[in-house]
Motif scaffolding. Structure first.
Motif, mmCIF file in Angstrom:
data_model
loop_
_atom_site.group_PDB
_atom_site.id
_atom_site.type_symbol
_atom_site.label_atom_id
_atom_site.label_comp_id
_atom_site.label_asym_id
_atom_site.label_seq_id
_atom_site.Cartn_x
_atom_site.Cartn_y
_atom_site.Cartn_z
ATOM 1 N N GLY A 8 0.824 -1.217 0.000
ATOM 2 C CA GLY A 8 0.000 0.000 0.000
ATOM 3 C C GLY A 8 0.852 1.259 0.000
ATOM 4 N N ALA A 10 1.813 3.168 -2.314
ATOM 5 C CA ALA A 10 1.449 4.269 -3.213
ATOM 6 C C ALA A 10 0.216 5.004 -2.685
ATOM 7 C CB ALA A 10 1.176 3.728 -4.616
ATOM 8 N N GLY A 11 -0.249 4.610 -1.517
ATOM 9 C CA GLY A 11 -1.420 5.253 -0.922
ATOM 10 C C GLY A 11 -1.023 6.441 -0.054
ATOM 11 N N GLY A 14 1.067 5.223 3.163
ATOM 12 C CA GLY A 14 2.214 4.498 2.617
ATOM 13 C C GLY A 14 3.226 5.410 1.950
ATOM 14 N N ASP A 33 1.814 -2.505 -4.499
ATOM 15 C CA ASP A 33 0.550 -1.771 -4.597
ATOM 16 C C ASP A 33 -0.093 -2.078 -5.941
ATOM 17 O OD1 ASP A 33 -1.468 0.415 -4.624
ATOM 18 O OD2 ASP A 33 -0.326 1.164 -2.918
ATOM 19 N N ASN A 34 -1.405 -2.304 -5.939
ATOM 20 C CA ASN A 34 -2.091 -2.525 -7.219
ATOM 21 C C ASN A 34 -2.757 -1.244 -7.713
ATOM 22 O OD1 ASN A 34 -4.287 -2.235 -5.553
ATOM 23 N ND2 ASN A 34 -5.356 -4.086 -6.234
ATOM 24 N N SER A 37 -6.517 2.357 -4.863
ATOM 25 C CA SER A 37 -6.835 3.721 -4.410
ATOM 26 C C SER A 37 -5.564 4.548 -4.276
ATOM 27 C CB SER A 37 -7.578 3.695 -3.064
ATOM 28 O OG SER A 37 -6.825 2.982 -2.106
ATOM 29 N N LEU A 55 1.318 -5.134 -7.911
ATOM 30 C CA LEU A 55 0.630 -6.422 -7.788
ATOM 31 C C LEU A 55 -0.391 -6.374 -6.678
ATOM 32 C CD1 LEU A 55 1.901 -8.393 -5.259
ATOM 33 C CD2 LEU A 55 3.866 -8.244 -6.750
ATOM 34 N N ILE A 57 -2.263 -7.928 -3.442
ATOM 35 C CA ILE A 57 -1.871 -8.773 -2.296
ATOM 36 C C ILE A 57 -2.679 -10.068 -2.233
ATOM 37 C CG2 ILE A 57 -0.849 -6.969 -0.851
ATOM 38 C CD1 ILE A 57 -3.556 -6.981 0.749
ATOM 39 N N ARG A 58 -3.705 -10.205 -3.072
ATOM 40 C CA ARG A 58 -4.410 -11.484 -3.138
ATOM 41 C C ARG A 58 -3.608 -12.515 -3.945
ATOM 42 N NH1 ARG A 58 -10.033 -8.654 -4.707
ATOM 43 N NH2 ARG A 58 -8.492 -7.305 -5.690
ATOM 44 N N ALA A 78 -4.913 -2.129 1.734
ATOM 45 C CA ALA A 78 -6.264 -2.494 2.175
ATOM 46 C C ALA A 78 -7.269 -1.700 1.365
ATOM 47 C CB ALA A 78 -6.457 -2.174 3.662
ATOM 48 N N PRO A 80 -9.701 0.644 2.519
ATOM 49 C CA PRO A 80 -9.836 1.188 3.878
ATOM 50 C C PRO A 80 -11.071 2.045 4.095
ATOM 51 C CG PRO A 80 -8.298 2.541 2.632
ATOM 52 C CD PRO A 80 -8.933 1.564 1.668
ATOM 53 N N SER A 118 -1.171 -2.415 9.905
ATOM 54 C CA SER A 118 -2.037 -1.244 10.126
ATOM 55 C C SER A 118 -3.416 -1.712 10.555
ATOM 56 C CB SER A 118 -2.140 -0.418 8.851
ATOM 57 O OG SER A 118 -2.540 -1.237 7.766
ATOM 58 N N ALA A 119 -3.620 -1.760 11.855
ATOM 59 C CA ALA A 119 -4.932 -2.089 12.416
ATOM 60 C C ALA A 119 -5.744 -0.797 12.497
ATOM 61 C CB ALA A 119 -4.751 -2.721 13.792
ATOM 62 N N ASN A 173 -8.233 7.847 12.645
ATOM 63 C CA ASN A 173 -8.447 8.975 11.712
ATOM 64 C C ASN A 173 -7.190 9.766 11.361
ATOM 65 O OD1 ASN A 173 -11.268 8.456 12.838
ATOM 66 N ND2 ASN A 173 -11.597 9.778 11.062
HETATM 67 N N1 LIG Z 1 -6.377 6.686 7.033
HETATM 68 C C1 LIG Z 1 -6.888 6.325 8.216
HETATM 69 O O1 LIG Z 1 -7.457 7.148 8.942
HETATM 70 C C2 LIG Z 1 -6.765 4.906 8.701
HETATM 71 C C3 LIG Z 1 -7.328 4.567 9.946
HETATM 72 C C4 LIG Z 1 -7.224 3.251 10.397
HETATM 73 C C5 LIG Z 1 -6.550 2.315 9.634
HETATM 74 N N2 LIG Z 1 -6.026 2.668 8.429
HETATM 75 C C6 LIG Z 1 -5.342 1.644 7.644
HETATM 76 O O2 LIG Z 1 -4.124 2.184 7.133
HETATM 77 C C7 LIG Z 1 -3.823 1.592 5.869
HETATM 78 C C8 LIG Z 1 -3.495 2.663 4.848
HETATM 79 O O3 LIG Z 1 -4.636 3.485 4.659
HETATM 80 P P1 LIG Z 1 -4.615 4.829 3.813
HETATM 81 O O4 LIG Z 1 -5.458 5.797 4.531
HETATM 82 O O5 LIG Z 1 -3.224 5.193 3.446
HETATM 83 O O6 LIG Z 1 -5.451 4.386 2.529
HETATM 84 P P2 LIG Z 1 -5.087 4.400 0.972
HETATM 85 O O7 LIG Z 1 -6.328 3.951 0.253
HETATM 86 O O8 LIG Z 1 -4.506 5.698 0.573
HETATM 87 O O9 LIG Z 1 -3.969 3.279 0.882
HETATM 88 C C9 LIG Z 1 -4.234 1.914 0.689
HETATM 89 C C10 LIG Z 1 -3.300 1.427 -0.394
HETATM 90 O O10 LIG Z 1 -3.502 0.020 -0.590
HETATM 91 C C11 LIG Z 1 -3.522 -0.240 -1.966
HETATM 92 N N3 LIG Z 1 -4.291 -1.465 -2.216
HETATM 93 C C12 LIG Z 1 -5.632 -1.641 -2.079
HETATM 94 N N4 LIG Z 1 -5.965 -2.893 -2.406
HETATM 95 C C13 LIG Z 1 -4.810 -3.531 -2.756
HETATM 96 C C14 LIG Z 1 -4.516 -4.825 -3.192
HETATM 97 N N5 LIG Z 1 -5.490 -5.756 -3.348
HETATM 98 N N6 LIG Z 1 -3.234 -5.145 -3.466
HETATM 99 C C15 LIG Z 1 -2.244 -4.219 -3.337
HETATM 100 N N7 LIG Z 1 -2.477 -2.957 -2.928
HETATM 101 C C16 LIG Z 1 -3.740 -2.613 -2.631
HETATM 102 C C17 LIG Z 1 -4.180 0.981 -2.580
HETATM 103 O O11 LIG Z 1 -3.913 1.128 -3.981
HETATM 104 C C18 LIG Z 1 -3.566 2.094 -1.752
HETATM 105 O O12 LIG Z 1 -2.351 2.558 -2.307
HETATM 106 C C19 LIG Z 1 -5.026 0.717 5.515
HETATM 107 O O13 LIG Z 1 -4.718 -0.612 5.852
HETATM 108 C C20 LIG Z 1 -6.131 1.219 6.422
HETATM 109 O O14 LIG Z 1 -7.073 0.212 6.731
HETATM 110 C C21 LIG Z 1 -6.123 3.938 7.941
#
Ligand SMILES: NC(=O)c1ccc[n+]([C@@H]2O[C@H](COP(=O)([O-])OP(=O)(O)OC[C@H]3O[C@@H](n4cnc5c(N)ncnc54)[C@H](O)[C@@H]3O)[C@@H](O)[C@H]2O)c1
Length: 311
Positions: A8, A10-11, A14, A33-34, A37, A55, A57-58, A78, A80, A118-119, A173
């Motif tokens: 993740g 690229a999120g 991350g 990262d796939n 999002s 790629l 993660i599944r 995830a 998320p 990341s819970a 959050n």
């Molecule tokens: N942002 C928050 O407030 C928050 C709160 C609690 C937990 N989290 C956890 O933190 C983590 C990161 O969240 P974020 O806010 O950066 O979200 P985000 O959507 O920006 O990042 C998630 C990343 O996972 C990648 N991804 C999704 N499905 C995938 C797959 N099947 N294979 C590979 N990559 C995949 C997405 O492309 C994205 O880059 C998540 O696990 C989320 O559950 C976030």
């Protein structure tokens, strides 16, 4: 040379973590990262220093190849979103549960030294007591919360049964630069930022008096680094919040004051699965990991807003 893998990466969180890891120097950084999002442009200025494995993660084989030789894996990939897990539960179940199992299994096989997972604070659900402390019985209210909690349980069991050192951080959050505001499932502060810049009223679901422990992304990545490096914490779960709580109405008021505007928000029906109040007890993370959040909400909001204005 140390090798770090960020799923993740690229999120939103991350890509901030990737910059922190590169800043510590002396390590290779790989991203899985796939781009579901996440966006490659989130890594634009550091792209030449990062190996991006596009790629899913599944895909166990792909994950196993990408984590081979890693010292530390931070598992952030995830889907998320609480509402998304209700509107479209199957992909979120598959990615957040099966994908997490794949990552943990591949890390155990590869004998990765430490995995940070990341819970989510959503695991607590609605509790009578605030702040929320790790010893409370979880009460997940949405598929997403169940999925994130299951990942946490799996991380614990991979430690106890397979000797994989895992640390779970329950994020509360998180907000900051590069949080994508483009979807109905986006984090509330990214939607507030966009509305403010466009001088539009944001929609608040419910009365706006629900509270959250908003945590600036730089404080989160600092804690992830500690969770990746502090010895003797394998198998544990920690709150990764800031320790405060603010209502959505308060945050929108603060943003209006910063910009010197007055735009009353719109209110919509409350959303299923959302918790009413959230605030982290940070005692354990401070004691064991040296968690020490540096940014007040006002500082974090100003930095974040400044970034959105450049976009
Ligand atoms: N942002 C928050 O407030 C928050 C709160 C609690 C937990 N989290 C956890 O933190 C983590 C990161 O969240 P974020 O806010 O950066 O979200 P985000 O959507 O920006 O990042 C998630 C990343 O996972 C990648 N991804 C999704 N499905 C995938 C797959 N099947 N294979 C590979 N990559 C995949 C997405 O492309 C994205 O880059 C998540 O696990 C989320 O559950 C976030």
């Amino acid at each position: 040379m140390k090798r770090y893998v960020v799923t993740g990466g690229a999120g939103f969180i991350g890509s901030a973590l990737v910059r922190r890891l590169l800043g510590h120097g002396g390590g290779e950084v790989h991203v899985i990262d796939n781009l579901f999002s996440g966006h490659e442009k989130n890594l634009e200025d550091v792209r030449s220093k990062v190996e991006l494995h596009k790629l899913d993660i599944r895909d166990y084989g792909g994950v196993a190849a990408a984590v081979a030789g890693a010292d530390v894996v931070v598992h952030l990939a995830a889907i998320p979103s609480v509402p998304r897990s209700i509107h479209d539960p199957v992909p979120s179940h598959e990615v957040n549960m099966d994908g997490t199992f794949n990552v943990l299994r591949a890390c155990a096989e590869a004998k990765v030294r430490r995995v940070v997972y990341s819970a989510s604070s959503s695991a607590y659900g609605d509790t009578e007591v605030l702040p929320k402390v790790e010893t409370m019985l979880p009460r997940p209210k949405s598929p997403y919360a169940v999925q994130k909690l299951t990942g946490e349980y799996y991380a614990g069991v991979f430690h106890s049964c397979f000797g994989l050192e895992t640390v779970s951080l329950r994020f509360f959050n998180v907000y900051g630069e590069r949080q994508d505001p483009s979807s109905q499932y986006s984090g509330v502060l990214s939607l507030f930022m966009r509305a403010l810049i466009e001088r539009r009223a944001p929609t608040i679901f419910g009365d706006g008096e629900q509270t959250r422990d908003f945590t600036y992304v730089e404080d989160v990545t600092a804690l992830i680094w500690k969770a990746a490096t502090v010895p003797g914490v394998g198998g544990r779960v920690y709150n990764a919040g800031n320790g405060d709580r603010y209502s959505l109405n308060q945050v929108w008021d603060s943003l209006q004051k910063i910009e010197g505007v007055s735009i009353p928000p719109k209110y919509g029906e409350p959303r299923g699965g959302d918790v009413r109040d959230s605030q982290a007890d940070t005692t354990a993370a401070r004691r064991d990991l040296g968690h020490d959040p540096q940014y007040t909400l006002d500082q974090g909001l100003r930095r974040t807003l400044a970034w959105y204005k450049t976009q």
